[in-house]
Design a protein around this motif. Structure first.
Motif, PDB file in Angstrom:
ATOM      1  N   LEU A  94       0.835  -1.197   0.000  1.00  0.00           N
ATOM      2  CA  LEU A  94       0.000   0.000   0.000  1.00  0.00           C
ATOM      3  C   LEU A  94       0.872   1.250   0.000  1.00  0.00           C
ATOM      4  O   LEU A  94       1.905   1.296   0.677  1.00  0.00           O
ATOM      5  N   PRO A  95       0.466   2.290  -0.823  1.00  0.00           N
ATOM      6  CA  PRO A  95       1.295   3.498  -0.903  1.00  0.00           C
ATOM      7  C   PRO A  95       1.232   4.321   0.387  1.00  0.00           C
ATOM      8  O   PRO A  95       0.157   4.535   0.936  1.00  0.00           O
ATOM      9  N   GLU A  96       2.354   4.739   0.814  1.00  0.00           N
ATOM     10  CA  GLU A  96       2.423   5.611   1.985  1.00  0.00           C
ATOM     11  C   GLU A  96       2.810   7.016   1.589  1.00  0.00           C
ATOM     12  O   GLU A  96       2.543   7.979   2.314  1.00  0.00           O
ATOM     13  N   HIS A  97       3.404   7.169   0.439  1.00  0.00           N
ATOM     14  CA  HIS A  97       3.819   8.477  -0.038  1.00  0.00           C
ATOM     15  C   HIS A  97       2.898   8.949  -1.143  1.00  0.00           C
ATOM     16  O   HIS A  97       2.349   8.132  -1.891  1.00  0.00           O
ATOM     17  N   ILE A  98       2.727  10.251  -1.251  1.00  0.00           N
ATOM     18  CA  ILE A  98       1.796  10.830  -2.213  1.00  0.00           C
ATOM     19  C   ILE A  98       2.187  10.563  -3.667  1.00  0.00           C
ATOM     20  O   ILE A  98       1.332  10.498  -4.544  1.00  0.00           O
ATOM     21  N   PHE A 119       0.288   3.135  -8.080  1.00  0.00           N
ATOM     22  CA  PHE A 119      -0.408   2.028  -7.428  1.00  0.00           C
ATOM     23  C   PHE A 119      -1.830   1.873  -7.968  1.00  0.00           C
ATOM     24  O   PHE A 119      -2.257   0.767  -8.351  1.00  0.00           O
ATOM     25  N   ILE A 122       1.071   6.837  -4.917  1.00  0.00           N
ATOM     26  CA  ILE A 122      -0.347   6.428  -5.033  1.00  0.00           C
ATOM     27  C   ILE A 122      -0.837   6.398  -6.483  1.00  0.00           C
ATOM     28  O   ILE A 122      -1.689   5.572  -6.833  1.00  0.00           O
TER      29      ILE A 122
END
Lengths: 179, 216
Positions: free
Chosen positions: B5-9, B15, B12
């Motif tokens: 899962l993306p944690e950085h903007i 992803f 995303i």
């Protein structure tokens, strides 16, 4: 597909059905990213296919039939949003995000649906711009022309959409671990 | 779902693009029936019924129908007239034979001996009875009554009881019809002027001296 097209042009009903069966899964997948309820999705698909069959003679083969049909679908969706006045780009405040749920992590298809549900938690304006820019591949200039907004508004809306999604992911991840 | 899962903007975008691009979902079974129902008046009317409307509304169409009907009436009338007249003519010819009233004719017409009724068999029998073989002499130009020599000879032999008169007649006819041979033809000298004068002299001997003198 190329074999069916001449018959679809002649309004052959069997060919139209085959054409529909080839396109509808993809078009439904696209429409699910824009619309929340199943009823809305079905209505939009129905309207889109009627538009496709009516305008099939304008298809010149410059792009893939799927791409051409997806553009018709997106135009139909945007017309619907414009008709219902669901989105307002002047409103730049963040939405209050409500977490609705427990999601299964075992089924990969459900994970796709998870993502779609997360996208659908965005406001309509953010959702449209996020989908158009990230998934459909439109530029900010094209989006600005399409939605009759400025490019900077498009960029701002996209940035806020991504911020919201990250927050949603964090919450969802938290929910999932609790469950 | 692929990847974490993306944690950085910035992560995303890729992803969501990877996971949602090309996502497909099956439609509900009754969606096509809805489209089909909506399509029938929309698309088909564009191709089919629009053309049909234009045909039905066209004055040329109705003009053509009228012309065809008129032609059919004329042909039917002509046919009825010609065939009807022909049939009536045939009926008029056949009427005496077909009419049941013919059987009700007076009995005199049915009499065998009635002279007005022609019957070849009756006529031939009556002629035979009244005129026996060879009784009627052939007349000049009556070709029908002239018989060949063979026929006559046969009849002569067959008819032993025929009167002598008939035999005489047959003999005379045989003589008359006997072809002249070349010898007979030669025996009769062609009458010349000299012979004719000698005959006249013998005939008028002593009667007309003046004629003789003059001749000399």
């Amino acid at each position: 597909m190329s074999e069916i097209l001449p018959l679809v042009l002649k309004s052959d009903r069997k060919a139209q059905y085959e054409f529909y069966m080839l396109l509808v899964p993809r078009l439904k997948g696209v429409s699910l990213r824009y619309l929340k309820s199943k009823e809305e999705v079905e209505d939009i698909l129905q309207e889109t296919f009627l538009s496709i069959f009516s305008n099939i003679a304008t298809f010149k083969g410059e792009s893939k039939v799927e791409t051409w049909a997806t553009r018709i679908l997106i135009n139909t969706i945007l017309q619907k949003f414009n008709r219902d006045k669901k989105y307002a780009f002047s409103d730049v405040e963040d939405e209050v995000i409500e977490d609705k749920g427990n999601f299964s992590v075992t089924d990969s298809n459900l994970l796709h649906e998870e993502l779609i549900q997360l996208v659908n938690k965005l406001s309509d304006s953010k959702k449209i711009i996020f989908n158009l820019y990230v998934i459909e591949g439109y530029s900010h200039k094209e989006i600005a022309e399409l939605l009759n907004i400025t490019e900077s508004t498009s960029k701002t809306q996209l940035f806020r959409a991504k911020e919201t999604l990250i927050e949603l992911h964090k919450k969802m991840n938290h929910v999932r671990t609790i469950a | 779902m692929s990847g974490r899962l993306p944690e950085h903007i910035d992560e995303i975008e890729s992803f969501y693009k990877e996971n949602l691009e090309g996502f497909e979902s099956l439609p509900s079974p009754d969606l096509w029936s809805k489209i089909d129902a909506s399509l029938s008046p929309a698309v088909e009317s564009k191709v089919g019924s629009a053309a049909q409307k234009s045909i039905w509304k066209s004055k040329w169409f109705w003009g053509g129908v009228g012309a065809i009907a008129l032609t059919a009436i004329v042909i039917a009338g002509f046919y009825a007239k010609t065939v009807g007249v022909r049939n009536s003519e045939i009926d008029s010819i056949n009427k005496p034979f077909l009419d049941p009233d013919v059987k009700k004719l007076p009995p005199r017409y049915e009499d065998e001996n009635a002279p007005s009724v022609y019957s070849p068999s009756k006529v031939s029998s009556s002629v035979k009875s009244k005129a026996p073989l060879g009784d009627v002499e052939p007349k000049l130009g009556d070709v029908k009554n002239i018989k060949s020599t063979q026929q006559i000879s046969v009849e002569k032999n067959d008819s032993a009881t025929v009167p002598n008169k008939i035999n005489e007649t047959v003999e005379r006819l045989e003589e008359e019809l006997k072809p002249i041979t070349d010898e007979e033809h030669k025996e009769e000298p062609e009458p010349s002027k000299k012979n004719m004068i000698e005959r006249l002299k013998e005939k008028n001997k002593g009667k007309n001296d003046l004629f003789l003198k003059k001749d000399k």
